[in-house]
Design a protein around this motif. Structure first.
Motif, short mmCIF file in Angstrom:
data_model
loop_
_atom_site.label_atom_id
_atom_site.label_comp_id
_atom_site.label_asym_id
_atom_site.label_seq_id
_atom_site.Cartn_x
_atom_site.Cartn_y
_atom_site.Cartn_z
N TRP A 108 0.80 -1.22 0.00
CA TRP A 108 0.00 0.00 0.00
C TRP A 108 0.84 1.27 0.00
O TRP A 108 0.35 2.34 -0.32
CB TRP A 108 -0.96 0.00 1.19
CG TRP A 108 -2.05 -1.00 0.96
CD1 TRP A 108 -2.01 -2.33 1.23
CD2 TRP A 108 -3.31 -0.75 0.36
NE1 TRP A 108 -3.17 -2.94 0.83
CE2 TRP A 108 -3.99 -1.98 0.30
CE3 TRP A 108 -3.94 0.39 -0.14
CZ2 TRP A 108 -5.27 -2.10 -0.24
CZ3 TRP A 108 -5.21 0.26 -0.66
CH2 TRP A 108 -5.86 -0.97 -0.71
N ASN A 109 2.12 1.16 0.36
CA ASN A 109 2.98 2.34 0.34
C ASN A 109 3.36 2.74 -1.09
O ASN A 109 3.88 3.83 -1.31
CB ASN A 109 4.25 2.09 1.17
CG ASN A 109 3.90 2.01 2.63
OD1 ASN A 109 3.13 2.83 3.15
ND2 ASN A 109 4.42 1.00 3.31
N LYS A 110 3.08 1.85 -2.04
CA LYS A 110 3.45 2.13 -3.43
C LYS A 110 2.23 2.30 -4.32
O LYS A 110 2.33 2.13 -5.53
CB LYS A 110 4.35 1.01 -3.95
CG LYS A 110 5.66 0.93 -3.19
CD LYS A 110 6.54 -0.15 -3.69
CE LYS A 110 7.82 -0.17 -2.87
NZ LYS A 110 8.70 -1.26 -3.25
N VAL A 111 1.10 2.63 -3.74
CA VAL A 111 -0.10 2.85 -4.54
C VAL A 111 -0.47 4.33 -4.52
O VAL A 111 -0.14 5.05 -3.59
CB VAL A 111 -1.31 2.01 -4.04
CG1 VAL A 111 -1.01 0.54 -4.06
CG2 VAL A 111 -1.78 2.45 -2.68
N ARG A 112 -1.14 4.72 -5.59
CA ARG A 112 -1.67 6.08 -5.62
C ARG A 112 -3.05 6.03 -6.26
O ARG A 112 -3.31 5.20 -7.14
CB ARG A 112 -0.75 7.06 -6.31
CG ARG A 112 -0.47 6.80 -7.74
CD ARG A 112 0.52 7.84 -8.31
NE ARG A 112 1.00 7.47 -9.61
CZ ARG A 112 0.32 7.54 -10.74
NH1 ARG A 112 -0.90 7.97 -10.74
NH2 ARG A 112 0.86 7.19 -11.89
N ILE A 113 -3.89 6.92 -5.81
CA ILE A 113 -5.25 6.99 -6.35
C ILE A 113 -5.21 7.68 -7.70
O ILE A 113 -4.63 8.76 -7.83
CB ILE A 113 -6.18 7.76 -5.39
CG1 ILE A 113 -6.33 7.01 -4.06
CG2 ILE A 113 -7.55 7.99 -6.03
CD1 ILE A 113 -7.15 7.75 -3.01
N THR A 114 -5.80 7.06 -8.71
CA THR A 114 -5.87 7.70 -10.03
C THR A 114 -7.28 8.17 -10.36
O THR A 114 -7.44 9.07 -11.17
CB THR A 114 -5.37 6.75 -11.14
OG1 THR A 114 -6.17 5.57 -11.14
CG2 THR A 114 -3.91 6.42 -10.96
N LYS A 115 -8.29 7.53 -9.73
CA LYS A 115 -9.66 7.93 -10.05
C LYS A 115 -10.59 7.49 -8.92
O LYS A 115 -10.39 6.45 -8.31
CB LYS A 115 -10.07 7.27 -11.37
CG LYS A 115 -11.46 7.63 -11.85
CD LYS A 115 -11.72 7.19 -13.28
CE LYS A 115 -11.66 5.71 -13.45
NZ LYS A 115 -12.11 5.21 -14.76
N VAL A 116 -11.60 8.33 -8.64
CA VAL A 116 -12.65 7.98 -7.68
C VAL A 116 -13.98 8.14 -8.41
O VAL A 116 -14.27 9.21 -8.95
CB VAL A 116 -12.61 8.89 -6.42
CG1 VAL A 116 -13.79 8.59 -5.51
CG2 VAL A 116 -11.30 8.75 -5.68
N GLU A 117 -14.75 7.07 -8.45
CA GLU A 117 -16.07 7.11 -9.08
C GLU A 117 -17.13 6.90 -8.01
O GLU A 117 -16.99 6.01 -7.17
CB GLU A 117 -16.20 6.01 -10.13
CG GLU A 117 -15.27 6.17 -11.31
CD GLU A 117 -15.38 5.00 -12.25
OE1 GLU A 117 -16.39 4.91 -12.97
OE2 GLU A 117 -14.45 4.17 -12.24
N SER A 118 -18.17 7.71 -8.06
CA SER A 118 -19.27 7.54 -7.11
C SER A 118 -20.55 7.28 -7.89
O SER A 118 -20.89 8.02 -8.80
CB SER A 118 -19.40 8.77 -6.22
OG SER A 118 -19.57 9.94 -6.98
N ASN A 119 -21.23 6.22 -7.52
CA ASN A 119 -22.47 5.83 -8.17
C ASN A 119 -23.61 6.00 -7.16
O ASN A 119 -23.69 5.24 -6.19
CB ASN A 119 -22.37 4.38 -8.65
CG ASN A 119 -23.61 3.91 -9.35
OD1 ASN A 119 -24.36 4.71 -9.92
ND2 ASN A 119 -23.87 2.61 -9.30
N LEU A 120 -24.45 7.01 -7.37
CA LEU A 120 -25.55 7.29 -6.45
C LEU A 120 -26.57 6.16 -6.50
O LEU A 120 -27.09 5.82 -7.56
CB LEU A 120 -26.22 8.62 -6.80
CG LEU A 120 -27.38 9.07 -5.92
CD1 LEU A 120 -26.92 9.33 -4.50
CD2 LEU A 120 -28.05 10.31 -6.49
N ILE A 121 -26.85 5.57 -5.35
CA ILE A 121 -27.82 4.47 -5.25
C ILE A 121 -29.16 4.99 -4.76
O ILE A 121 -30.21 4.61 -5.26
CB ILE A 121 -27.31 3.38 -4.29
CG1 ILE A 121 -26.05 2.75 -4.84
CG2 ILE A 121 -28.37 2.33 -4.03
CD1 ILE A 121 -25.38 1.81 -3.88
N GLU A 122 -29.11 5.87 -3.76
CA GLU A 122 -30.35 6.36 -3.15
C GLU A 122 -30.12 7.75 -2.57
O GLU A 122 -29.06 8.05 -2.05
CB GLU A 122 -30.75 5.39 -2.03
CG GLU A 122 -32.03 5.74 -1.32
CD GLU A 122 -32.36 4.76 -0.19
OE1 GLU A 122 -33.36 5.03 0.50
OE2 GLU A 122 -31.64 3.78 0.02
#
Length: 183
Positions: A108-122
């Motif tokens: 986990w020390n070598k990961v980076r976030i490239t994208k965050v997707e949010s899918n509205l359910i309710e």
């Protein structure tokens, strides 16, 4: 004088808007706490027992028999909070088991976030049972795309992430709301 009031109103408005948490910053907190193996901080991102009780979210912590014996809303609030506090050590232990598993899967020390997707359910309005105010409640499935050191991508899913009154939190589902699918 009018210009000074307008200036301070604008500053107040901008500072209030900057306190609204985004899906990106919430996701970053989750990833940082997985990296740091910090179960307490992950637990702090969950819906609190007080929020569960005050906004009337369903909980499996209370049996139907216990519900039938309650005489007031205050007893209901107290019962949820007491049961949650007693269960906290078990929840922290469960989160630690997941964190150990996640950290064995990848570095986990070598990961980076490239994208965050949010899918509205309710999306709904919930009512504060004590002061009768109303709050916006939106439930999302969040998917965080991570890039690994070798440029592989992995997904982290936050099942039923909730945005309650402009604050992101994890709504515990099946003991834990974070899923790191195996390859």
């Amino acid at each position: 004088m009018k210009h000074i009031l307008l200036f301070f109103s604008l500053i107040t408005l901008l500072s209030c808007k900057s306190n609204i948490e985004t899906a990106d910053s919430f996701s970053q907190k989750i990833i940082d706490n997985i990296k740091n193996k910090d179960a307490e901080k992950i637990y702090a991102l969950f819906m609190t027992p007080e929020e569960t009780a005050i906004y009337g979210f369903e909980t499996t912590a209370i049996s139907s028999e216990e519900m039938a014996n309650l005489k007031s809303p205050e007893e209901y609030f107290k019962l949820i909070i007491d049961k949650s506090n007693k269960n906290k050590a078990f929840e922290i232990k469960t989160i630690n088991q997941y964190l150990d598993h996640f950290n064995k899967m990848l570095d986990w020390n070598k990961v980076r976030i490239t994208k965050v997707e949010s899918n509205l359910i309710e999306s709904k309005k919930v009512h504060h049972m004590k002061d009768k105010s109303e709050a916006n409640c939106e439930i999302y499935d969040l998917t965080i795309t991570l890039k690994l050191e070798d440029n592989k991508e992995r997904l982290v899913k936050i099942n039923k992430a909730m945005k309650l009154a402009d604050r992101w939190l994890i709504f515990p589902v099946h003991s834990f709301g974070i899923e790191v699918p195996e390859e």
